[in-house]
Design an enzyme around this catalytic site. Sequence first.
Site, PDB file in Angstrom:
ATOM      1  CB  CYS A   1      -0.915  -0.016   1.221  1.00 51.00           C
ATOM      2  SG  CYS A   1      -2.043   1.399   1.242  1.00 51.00           S
TER       3      CYS A   1
ATOM      4  CB  CYS B   1      -1.644   3.849   8.071  1.00 47.46           C
ATOM      5  SG  CYS B   1      -2.696   4.443   6.734  1.00 47.46           S
TER       6      CYS B   1
ATOM      7  CB  CYS C   1      -0.938  -0.166   8.241  1.00 49.39           C
ATOM      8  SG  CYS C   1      -1.643  -1.430   7.149  1.00 49.39           S
TER       9      CYS C   1
ATOM     10  CB  CYS D   1     -15.602  -7.583   6.084  1.00 41.15           C
ATOM     11  SG  CYS D   1     -14.821  -5.976   5.860  1.00 41.15           S
TER      12      CYS D   1
ATOM     13  CB  CYS E   1     -18.696  -5.509   4.893  1.00 41.69           C
ATOM     14  SG  CYS E   1     -17.779  -4.103   5.539  1.00 41.69           S
TER      15      CYS E   1
ATOM     16  CB  CYS F   1     -18.624  -0.544   9.035  1.00 42.38           C
ATOM     17  SG  CYS F   1     -17.486  -1.388  10.151  1.00 42.38           S
TER      18      CYS F   1
ATOM     19  NE  ARG G   1     -17.716  -6.079  13.232  1.00 44.36           N
ATOM     20  CZ  ARG G   1     -18.011  -5.228  12.260  1.00 44.36           C
ATOM     21  NH1 ARG G   1     -17.084  -4.502  11.702  1.00 44.36           N
ATOM     22  NH2 ARG G   1     -19.252  -5.111  11.833  1.00 44.36           N
TER      23      ARG G   1
HETATM   24  N1  SAM Z   1      -6.706   0.377   3.085  1.00 44.16           N
HETATM   25  C1  SAM Z   1      -8.020   0.628   3.529  1.00 44.16           C
HETATM   26  C2  SAM Z   1      -8.105   1.699   4.578  1.00 44.16           C
HETATM   27  O1  SAM Z   1      -7.115   1.999   5.209  1.00 44.16           O
HETATM   28  O2  SAM Z   1      -9.193   2.231   4.771  1.00 44.16           O
HETATM   29  C3  SAM Z   1      -8.737  -0.593   4.025  1.00 44.16           C
HETATM   30  C4  SAM Z   1      -8.001  -1.622   4.848  1.00 44.16           C
HETATM   31  S1  SAM Z   1      -7.309  -1.046   6.381  1.00 44.16           S
HETATM   32  C5  SAM Z   1      -6.314  -2.386   6.858  1.00 44.16           C
HETATM   33  C6  SAM Z   1      -8.705  -1.014   7.475  1.00 44.16           C
HETATM   34  C7  SAM Z   1      -8.513  -0.573   8.885  1.00 44.16           C
HETATM   35  O3  SAM Z   1      -7.825  -1.571   9.608  1.00 44.16           O
HETATM   36  C8  SAM Z   1      -7.700   0.674   9.142  1.00 44.16           C
HETATM   37  O4  SAM Z   1      -8.407   1.845   8.933  1.00 44.16           O
HETATM   38  C9  SAM Z   1      -7.360   0.515  10.613  1.00 44.16           C
HETATM   39  O5  SAM Z   1      -8.383   1.083  11.402  1.00 44.16           O
HETATM   40  C10 SAM Z   1      -7.336  -1.002  10.799  1.00 44.16           C
HETATM   41  N2  SAM Z   1      -5.960  -1.467  11.041  1.00 44.16           N
HETATM   42  C11 SAM Z   1      -4.974  -1.595  10.139  1.00 44.16           C
HETATM   43  N3  SAM Z   1      -3.836  -2.028  10.701  1.00 44.16           N
HETATM   44  C12 SAM Z   1      -4.106  -2.171  12.018  1.00 44.16           C
HETATM   45  C13 SAM Z   1      -3.325  -2.574  13.142  1.00 44.16           C
HETATM   46  N4  SAM Z   1      -2.051  -2.900  13.010  1.00 44.16           N
HETATM   47  N5  SAM Z   1      -3.924  -2.624  14.351  1.00 44.16           N
HETATM   48  C14 SAM Z   1      -5.225  -2.293  14.483  1.00 44.16           C
HETATM   49  N6  SAM Z   1      -6.003  -1.893  13.465  1.00 44.16           N
HETATM   50  C15 SAM Z   1      -5.460  -1.823  12.249  1.00 44.16           C
HETATM   51 FE1  SF4 Z   2      -2.880   1.189   3.332  1.00 44.61          FE
HETATM   52 FE2  SF4 Z   2      -2.791  -0.002   5.700  1.00 44.61          FE
HETATM   53 FE3  SF4 Z   2      -3.244   2.594   5.556  1.00 44.61          FE
HETATM   54 FE4  SF4 Z   2      -5.147   0.883   4.688  1.00 44.61          FE
HETATM   55  S1  SF4 Z   2      -4.407   1.111   6.802  1.00 44.61           S
HETATM   56  S2  SF4 Z   2      -4.433   2.754   3.675  1.00 44.61           S
HETATM   57  S3  SF4 Z   2      -3.845  -0.759   3.897  1.00 44.61           S
HETATM   58  S4  SF4 Z   2      -1.343   1.550   4.920  1.00 44.61           S
END
Ligand code: SAM
Ligand code: SF4
Length: 328
Positions: A57, A61, A64, A101, A133, A193, A265
Amino acid sequence: MNIPISIRNDWTIAEIESIYHQPLLELVYQAATVHRQFHQPGEVQVCTLLSVKTGGCPEDCSYCGQAARYHTGITVKALMPKDEVVAIAQRAKDAGSSRFCMAAAWREVRDNRDFEQILEMVEGVNDLGLEVCCTLGMLSESQAARLQQAGLYAYNHNLDTSKEHYQEIISTRTFDDRLSTLKNVRKAGISVCSGGIIGLGETHEDRIQMLHTLSTLPQHPESVPVNALARVKGTPLADLPKVDSWEMTRMIATARILMPASMVRLSAGRAEMSTEEQSWCFMAGANSIFTSESEELLVTPNPRLDDDRKMFDLLGLKPMIKQEVVKQ
Ligand code: SAM
Ligand code: SF4
Ligand code: DTB
């Protein structure tokens, strides 16, 4: 505080502070009472989560494991074929799941072949009679409308943290970008959600601010995921302390009181919680969980399906049957 008999969208920060900071047992009692006014306490929604496109990606973030810029050692996977996804969804349904989902490690949806493939997946999973979802990143109004047309029931798009703390966690997009996608989703008549993560180095005030944003939206999100940071090696937040489960309980209880009709959730973090710790979250009003066949949420561990079954038996919980879909 009086127990609400109606759904409110005008919560003040001061009111949320006084709910959140109550003695824990008082808070849980109040949340459990509200929970019983709006839901069947013995029913928990089981949502199966599948990563249909993993890693690589472009976003930053800092929590992530799927951001390309961090060296997290995960296996990057291109978008999965539709038939494979539908077969997994069928097995999820057979195992008692009512919602499926699909998650993609994208910054945003683009109008390309991958999106067409997602639309086919949505149709295929919807045809199985599951609530479908997706969580695909940012969406435009027209993309949201196309997903709705294909049968999408809900869209997951988290605020993650407060507006103020957001810029400490992510620099490649803004809190307002998140809100504008939520607006597009709502406008298309898709169930919203949206929740967040705790354990990102935020203060109690940040958590309260995030709950304030969610609970003062014109309409509450129908589901509110509460995630504990899943610490992934190689990410900037890898060395933060593990989230204490009482913090999860407090956050869930407050969300339950503020958004009484929503599904709350208990999301990331269950793999590091005992059955006892999870029980407190259910008592505090959590009525939904993520499961997955791979026993991974996306790239981090999630409890084994068998262990969840045992937990449900022990606590006398049963999987919620799918709610009737009302097309708007
Ligand atoms: N890339 C898209 C986004 O960011 O909206 C969809 C997938 S992303 C993995 C969905 C959500 O997963 C993120 O917004 C975050 O809230 C949660 N998430 C991701 N990594 C995480 C982590 N290491 N611990 C807890 N929640 C996490
Ligand atoms: Fe990309 Fe992870 Fe951020 Fe979603 S949460 S936008 S997968 S870096
Ligand atoms: C949500 O609120 N939690 C899920 C889902 N929405 C997509 C994701 C949690 C991810 C946990 C870390 C991982 O496995 O990557």
